[in-house]
Scaffold this active site. Structure first.
Site, short mmCIF file in Angstrom:
data_model
loop_
_atom_site.label_atom_id
_atom_site.label_comp_id
_atom_site.label_asym_id
_atom_site.label_seq_id
_atom_site.Cartn_x
_atom_site.Cartn_y
_atom_site.Cartn_z
N GLN A 1 1.87 -6.21 -3.13
CA GLN A 1 2.30 -6.31 -1.73
C GLN A 1 3.59 -5.50 -1.54
O GLN A 1 3.79 -4.52 -2.24
CB GLN A 1 2.47 -7.77 -1.28
CG GLN A 1 1.17 -8.54 -1.17
CD GLN A 1 0.59 -9.01 -2.49
OE1 GLN A 1 1.25 -9.71 -3.24
NE2 GLN A 1 -0.64 -8.65 -2.78
N LYS B 1 1.94 2.11 -5.09
CA LYS B 1 2.47 1.52 -6.35
C LYS B 1 1.53 1.81 -7.52
O LYS B 1 1.96 2.17 -8.61
CB LYS B 1 2.64 -0.01 -6.20
CG LYS B 1 3.59 -0.43 -5.08
CD LYS B 1 3.64 -1.93 -4.92
CE LYS B 1 2.39 -2.54 -4.34
NZ LYS B 1 2.07 -2.14 -2.96
N ASP C 1 0.81 -1.23 0.00
CA ASP C 1 0.00 0.00 0.00
C ASP C 1 0.84 1.27 0.00
O ASP C 1 0.43 2.30 0.53
CB ASP C 1 -0.96 0.02 1.22
CG ASP C 1 -1.89 -1.17 1.22
OD1 ASP C 1 -2.24 -1.64 0.13
OD2 ASP C 1 -2.25 -1.64 2.33
N GLY D 1 -4.60 -4.25 -3.73
CA GLY D 1 -5.58 -3.21 -4.06
C GLY D 1 -4.77 -2.01 -4.49
O GLY D 1 -4.10 -1.39 -3.68
N HIS D 2 -4.76 -1.74 -5.78
CA HIS D 2 -3.94 -0.65 -6.31
C HIS D 2 -4.85 0.48 -6.77
O HIS D 2 -5.71 0.28 -7.63
CB HIS D 2 -3.06 -1.17 -7.46
CG HIS D 2 -2.05 -2.18 -7.00
ND1 HIS D 2 -1.19 -2.84 -7.84
CD2 HIS D 2 -1.76 -2.64 -5.75
CE1 HIS D 2 -0.42 -3.65 -7.15
NE2 HIS D 2 -0.76 -3.56 -5.87
P1 GDP Z 1 -0.73 0.30 -3.56
O1 GDP Z 1 -1.32 -0.96 -3.05
O2 GDP Z 1 0.74 0.39 -3.29
O3 GDP Z 1 -1.07 0.59 -4.98
O4 GDP Z 1 -1.39 1.46 -2.67
P2 GDP Z 1 -2.95 1.63 -2.31
O5 GDP Z 1 -3.68 2.07 -3.50
O6 GDP Z 1 -3.45 0.42 -1.60
O7 GDP Z 1 -2.87 2.76 -1.22
C1 GDP Z 1 -2.33 4.00 -1.47
C2 GDP Z 1 -3.39 5.07 -1.18
O8 GDP Z 1 -2.80 6.35 -1.12
C3 GDP Z 1 -4.45 5.18 -2.26
O9 GDP Z 1 -5.66 5.58 -1.68
C4 GDP Z 1 -3.91 6.27 -3.16
O10 GDP Z 1 -4.95 6.95 -3.90
C5 GDP Z 1 -3.31 7.19 -2.14
N1 GDP Z 1 -2.13 7.96 -2.60
C6 GDP Z 1 -1.14 7.61 -3.45
N2 GDP Z 1 -0.21 8.56 -3.50
C7 GDP Z 1 -0.61 9.54 -2.66
C8 GDP Z 1 -0.04 10.78 -2.23
O11 GDP Z 1 1.05 11.18 -2.62
N3 GDP Z 1 -0.76 11.50 -1.32
C9 GDP Z 1 -1.97 11.09 -0.83
N4 GDP Z 1 -2.57 11.86 0.06
N5 GDP Z 1 -2.52 9.93 -1.20
C10 GDP Z 1 -1.84 9.17 -2.09
P1 IMO Z 2 -0.93 -4.20 -2.20
O1 IMO Z 2 -0.49 -4.79 -3.51
C1 IMO Z 2 -0.92 -4.55 2.16
C2 IMO Z 2 -1.10 -8.61 3.80
C3 IMO Z 2 -2.34 -9.00 4.56
C4 IMO Z 2 -1.75 -9.96 5.56
C5 IMO Z 2 -0.67 -10.68 4.78
C6 IMO Z 2 -1.08 -12.02 4.22
O2 IMO Z 2 -2.22 -3.48 -2.27
O3 IMO Z 2 0.17 -3.41 -1.58
P2 IMO Z 2 -2.65 -12.72 2.18
O4 IMO Z 2 -4.09 -12.45 1.92
O5 IMO Z 2 -1.73 -12.20 1.12
O6 IMO Z 2 -2.37 -14.16 2.51
O7 IMO Z 2 -2.32 -11.90 3.52
O8 IMO Z 2 -0.34 -9.80 3.70
N1 IMO Z 2 -1.31 -8.10 2.43
C7 IMO Z 2 -1.21 -6.81 2.07
N2 IMO Z 2 -0.98 -5.72 2.82
N3 IMO Z 2 -1.03 -4.45 0.82
C8 IMO Z 2 -1.23 -5.54 0.04
O9 IMO Z 2 -1.23 -5.49 -1.30
C9 IMO Z 2 -1.38 -6.79 0.69
N4 IMO Z 2 -1.61 -8.04 0.24
C10 IMO Z 2 -1.55 -8.84 1.31
O10 IMO Z 2 -2.96 -7.89 5.14
O11 IMO Z 2 -1.11 -9.23 6.59
MG MG Z 3 -2.87 -1.60 -1.82
#
Ligand code: GDP
Ligand code: IMO
Ligand code: MG
Length: 432
Positions: free
Chosen positions: A226, A16, A13, A40-41
């Site tokens: 991840q 990416k 999270d 979840g991207h």
């Molecule tokens: P990922 O799994 O690495 O793709 O990240 P996620 O999408 O799960 O979580 C990142 C969250 O931060 C999302 O809600 C993005 O929209 C948000 N985000 C990404 N870059 C920025 C930033 O520079 N500032 C803020 N405030 N939010 C951001």
């Molecule tokens: P993105 O790509 C954050 C965590 C889960 C749990 C552990 C194992 O959005 O960054 P699983 O379901 O994979 O067996 O769970 O890994 N986890 C993540 N945490 N971002 C993710 O993906 C994750 N995918 C799995 O919360 O701790």
């Molecule tokens: Mg994510």
């Protein structure tokens, strides 16, 4: 040649999805190489949010081909929902824009049921998985009884493979988890409707397509899911996911050689978050942690769970730089720190009174360490409208420089908001 791996350098999270979407404008291919719908991207374009779980984050760019490689585990129901949603938005109009490896592992409803049953049984020791069946599906792959995407299209052999697979699963369901056995007919009826939907995207050999693209000097971007500390071998085991999340696995999981990679970009958040159980040395179980959660909107993109929050952990990121061979960093969510008077940075750990500057190599040590935190001045100024590096306030620049110098790795991208335009480039990474 320009091939780039984008990898999460913390516990996932990091942002990416946003960076991959922005970079995809100049990419010919975006390839997911591991994980499944546990990811979840989030992509934000003109205020509109798209959350992708399986489909590569290049999909908003119609000229970019998205590939789901062999190393991924496919929740086919989620995949079809995602495809339909994108199509309804006017995206993915050409089925050739998405290629899914026939060699990828399929997650079936019983994998998810097993994931949940195990977590329930672990009670307070649970991993905190996403419940998406990731662990059981990767176990099947390693145990040589997985159902592959290609198997779905040969109904006779699918039945035989399911029979073989369920023989063991049903012992677990009945004897260990006190649940009714899973019937083959039920599984087949559960998946019948999705098989047809996936057909247009099947690809026999995605590895060959990627290798040819690289030879033709196309720009290929590999999308990690991840994060480094969730890696099954080098992460905070057993509180990890079940795949290799490291940049190295982009090659083995897609079927290309490591000598073809030119860059590895590590994505880091300006603070740290973690979802699920496991050690987290800089965690702030306090008002400050809650402020990070609220202002950073730190709730899981896949499960909605509140993310645990804490200060940035530099030894952990140094470890990630080493494990992935990171050549550039993107620093995300700097804007979220704007209202903090002082900002903590973990520069080392104390273990039994001794100072450690490296990441502990055992979980026993990691669980015991105390973070050494240095405090830097906050800047108390909104960053979200900044469009030029020279407008970054002095104390924010100090924070960025402190991190870059400590890590000894260039910070080439700074993100100040979720939108595409809220991206500041110190150095272009993937230009045409
Ligand atoms: P990922 O799994 O690495 O793709 O990240 P996620 O999408 O799960 O979580 C990142 C969250 O931060 C999302 O809600 C993005 O929209 C948000 N985000 C990404 N870059 C920025 C930033 O520079 N500032 C803020 N405030 N939010 C951001
Ligand atoms: P993105 O790509 C954050 C965590 C889960 C749990 C552990 C194992 O959005 O960054 P699983 O379901 O994979 O067996 O769970 O890994 N986890 C993540 N945490 N971002 C993710 O993906 C994750 N995918 C799995 O919360 O701790
Ligand atoms: Mg994510």
């Amino acid at each position: 040649m320009s091939t780039m791996i984008v990898v999460g350098a913390q516990w996932g999270d990091e942002g990416k999805g946003k960076i991959i979407d922005v970079l995809s404008e100049n990419a010919d291919y975006v390839v997911r190489y591991q994980g499944g719908a546990n990811a979840g991207h989030t992509l934000v374009v003109k205020g509109e949010k798209t959350i992708l779980h399986l489909i590569p984050s290049g999909v908003l760019h119609p000229d970019t081909t998205c590939v789901i490689g062999s190393g991924c585990v496919l929740d086919i129901e989620t995949l079809v929902v995602e495809i339909k949603k994108l199509k309804a938005q006017g995206l993915l109009q050409n089925p050739k824009q998405l290629l899914i490896s026939d060699n990828a592992t399929v997650i079936l409803p019983f994998h998810k049921a097993l994931d949940s049953a195990r977590e329930m049984a672990l009670a307070k020791n649970k991993i905190g998985t996403t419940g998406k069946g990731i662990g059981p599906a990767y176990e099947d792959r390693a145990g040589r009884k997985a159902i592959l995407l290609g198997d779905l299209f040969d109904s006779d052999s699918l039945k035989i493979k399911l029979q073989h697979n369920l023989l063991e699963k049903n012992v677990l369901f009945e004897k260990l988890y006190n649940q009714p056995p899973v019937k083959i007919e039920t599984v087949l009826s559960q998946i019948q409707h999705v098989i047809e939907e996936i057909q247009p995207y099947r690809c026999k050999d995605t590895g060959q397509i990627i290798a040819r693209a690289i030879s033709a000097r196309k720009r290929v971007l590999f999308e990690g899911a991840q994060g480094t500390l969730l890696d099954v071998l080098h992460g905070t085991y057993p509180y990890v996911t079940s795949s290799s999340t490291l940049a190295g696995s982009a090659c083995s999981n897609t079927g290309i050689g490591p000598t073809t990679i030119t860059k590895v970009v590590g994505i880091i958040k300006a603070y740290t978050t973690r979802v699920g159980s496991g050690p987290f040395p800089t965690e702030l179980v306090s008002d400050v942690g809650e402020k990070l959660r609220q202002e950073g909107f730190e709730f899981g993109s896949t499960t909605g769970r509140p993310r645990r929050c804490g200060w940035i952990d530099l030894p952990a990121i140094k470890y990630a730089i080493r494990l992935n061979g990171i050549t550039s960093l993107a620093l995300m969510k700097l804007d979220v720190l704007s209202t903090h008077k002082e900002i903590g940075v973990c520069t080392g750990y104390k273990l039994n009174g001794e100072l450690l500057t490296d990441y502990p190599s055992t979980m026993v040590d990691l669980e015991k360490v105390e973070p050494v935190i240095e405090y830097l001045s906050g800047w108390n100024q909104d960053l979200t409208r900044i469009t030029s590096l020279k407008d970054i306030p002095r104390f924010a620049t100090q924070y960025i420089d402190f991190i870059g110098n400590h890590l000894g790795c260039p910070i080439d991208v700074i993100s100040v908001g979720p939108g595409r335009e809220q991206t500041l480039w110190v150095k272009p990474l993937f230009n045409k």
